[in-house]
Design an enzyme around this catalytic site. Structure first.
Site, PDB file in Angstrom:
ATOM      1  N   ASP A 108       0.737  -1.117  -0.082  1.00 35.94           N
ATOM      2  CA  ASP A 108      -0.103   0.000   0.051  1.00 35.94           C
ATOM      3  C   ASP A 108       1.048   1.396  -0.197  1.00 35.94           C
ATOM      4  O   ASP A 108       0.526   2.172   0.471  1.00 35.94           O
ATOM      5  CB  ASP A 108      -0.994   0.074   0.968  1.00 35.94           C
ATOM      6  CG  ASP A 108      -2.143  -0.962   0.769  1.00 35.94           C
ATOM      7  OD1 ASP A 108      -2.479  -0.959  -0.208  1.00 35.94           O
ATOM      8  OD2 ASP A 108      -2.628  -1.466   2.066  1.00 35.94           O
ATOM      9  N   ASP A 169      -7.027  -4.631  -4.210  1.00 36.06           N
ATOM     10  CA  ASP A 169      -6.718  -3.042  -4.059  1.00 36.06           C
ATOM     11  C   ASP A 169      -5.423  -2.720  -4.444  1.00 36.06           C
ATOM     12  O   ASP A 169      -5.333  -1.352  -4.672  1.00 36.06           O
ATOM     13  CB  ASP A 169      -6.532  -3.140  -2.311  1.00 36.06           C
ATOM     14  CG  ASP A 169      -7.545  -3.855  -1.414  1.00 36.06           C
ATOM     15  OD1 ASP A 169      -7.877  -5.028  -1.953  1.00 36.06           O
ATOM     16  OD2 ASP A 169      -7.611  -3.598  -0.515  1.00 36.06           O
TER      17      ASP A 169
END
Length: 390
Positions: A108, A169
């Site tokens: 991320d 994601d």
């Protein structure tokens, strides 16, 4: 980014919502100062995040970039220097995270460094922030498994439970690699992003246009193994936020890889999402659920999806299709404004009724930082033609 021709009712609704969101953010900033809020807001109020023996409000976890990104976006929307000063003050902590390897062993880094350091480069021409963001992209490349052709999402690269796992994601983290490849002239970044995109297109999206949350590959041979979920109802259900990440992520990456057929994939994902929305436009946390299920909404999924639909519409040559997706985005955003917009003093958030992870009992029916960020981005898109920091 297309500036939308809104009718008077929508214009007034969204302008009022944006003013309210900026007021909420201004209040939260006065409360937190240089500290970072936590991922979610129990009882609808953010508290300073806590991690190990670091001071309360330290820059940790995977969501702090959304807080800094909201401050940059609020500065651009309002011109208020307090937002800009606060966002700039955060940059040193993002640099420190890289230097000290503070919770960055995951995929991320796009969520962390695009809305913070890349935004600082784009908004202010901050050369040092650009250098830090390039360092983040270089660190993200350590998670690229060339034999599998993917960026591993979570865990130590030698962890057998996580090795070879990609998640949907990550489509939103790939713009960091595209940006770094362009800014730094290193083809490795782009090549890794393209490989991961192809694997995402081919294995995360099912034949019925729903999506797996995660997919596992043999890290040595690259052989596809199986799909699974971490935060959805079941391995074969469709986690709402994952589907939203997919539709937005494929549309965003079409900017950088127009030859991979990603726009068609984004449209398929969008059509599935729209078809499984309740009448108010706010998705349940898993698209297996509908009205009467008693399950909680995930407002963050609809906020992300609204941004994705607007991004998708901007790439389409067929105006009828583009307008259909814009209409769906506006429908979702109306629902968020009318049913989920937060107000002080009851809340210091922007958007109520989010879900972090229902299976883990985490952040259920609570605001969260990513929901707040994408809600603000969606309002900025429809009112000002903004396009976010991706």
């Amino acid at each position: 980014m297309t500036t939308l021709d809104l009718n008077a009712t929508d214009r007034d609704l969204f302008r009022g919502a944006l003013d309210q969101a900026l007021a909420q953010l201004e209040g939260a900033l006065s409360e937190f100062g240089a500290r970072f809020p936590d991922d979610t807001a129990p009882a609808d109020r953010y508290r300073p995040r806590r991690w190990l023996d670091y001071p309360d409000g330290a820059n940790s976890g995977w969501t702090t970039g959304f807080w800094t990104g909201m401050l940059w976006l609020a500065h651009e929307l309002s011109g208020q220097m307090a937002f800009r000063a606060a966002a700039h003050a955060h940059l040193a902590s993002f640099e420190e995270r890289l230097e000290k390897r503070i919770q960055i062993d995951h995929h991320d880094l796009g969520f962390l460094y695009m809305p913070s350091c890349v935004a600082a480069w784009r908004v202010r021409g901050d050369v040092h922030a650009r250098t830090v963001a390039l360092g983040a992209a270089d660190y993200l490349m350590r998670r690229y498994l060339p034999r599998a052709g993917i960026i591993q999402a979570w865990g130590d690269l030698d962890d057998p439970a996580q090795r070879g796992r990609m998640i949907i994601d990550c489509l939103m983290n790939l713009p960091l690699l595209h940006w770094a490849g362009s800014a730094g002239g290193d083809a490795r970044y782009r090549d890794a992003a393209l490989s991961h995109l192809e694997r995402s297109r081919d294995f995360l999206v099912r034949a019925d246009d729903s999506s797996f949350h995660t997919y596992h590959f043999d890290p040595e041979t690259g052989a596809p193994l199986y799909g699974s979920t971490a935060q959805g109802l079941a391995d074969d259900s469709c986690w709402a936020r994952g589907q939203a990440w997919g539709m937005y992520g494929f549309a965003l990456n079409h900017r950088h890889a127009p030859d991979l057929g990603l726009l068609a994939v984004a449209m398929r994902q969008a059509d599935y999402f729209i078809a499984h929305l309740p009448p108010n436009g706010i998705a349940y946390w898993d698209l297996a659920f509908g009205p009467g299920s008693g399950e909680p909404w995930d407002s963050s999924a609809s906020a992300i999806a609204a941004c994705g639909l607007l991004e998708l519409a901007d790439h389409l040559d067929d105006e009828a299709s583009a307008q259909r997706y814009r209409d769906a985005a506006l429908h979702m955003l109306r629902g968020l404004v009318m049913h989920c917009a937060a107000r002080a003093p009851a809340s210091n958030a922007l958007l109520l009724h989010g879900v972090y992870s229902k299976p883990h009992g985490q952040g259920v029916d609570e605001p969260n930082l990513w929901g707040d960020y994408f809600y603000l981005e969606a309002l900025a898109r429809v009112l000002h033609g903004a396009s976010g920091y991706w």
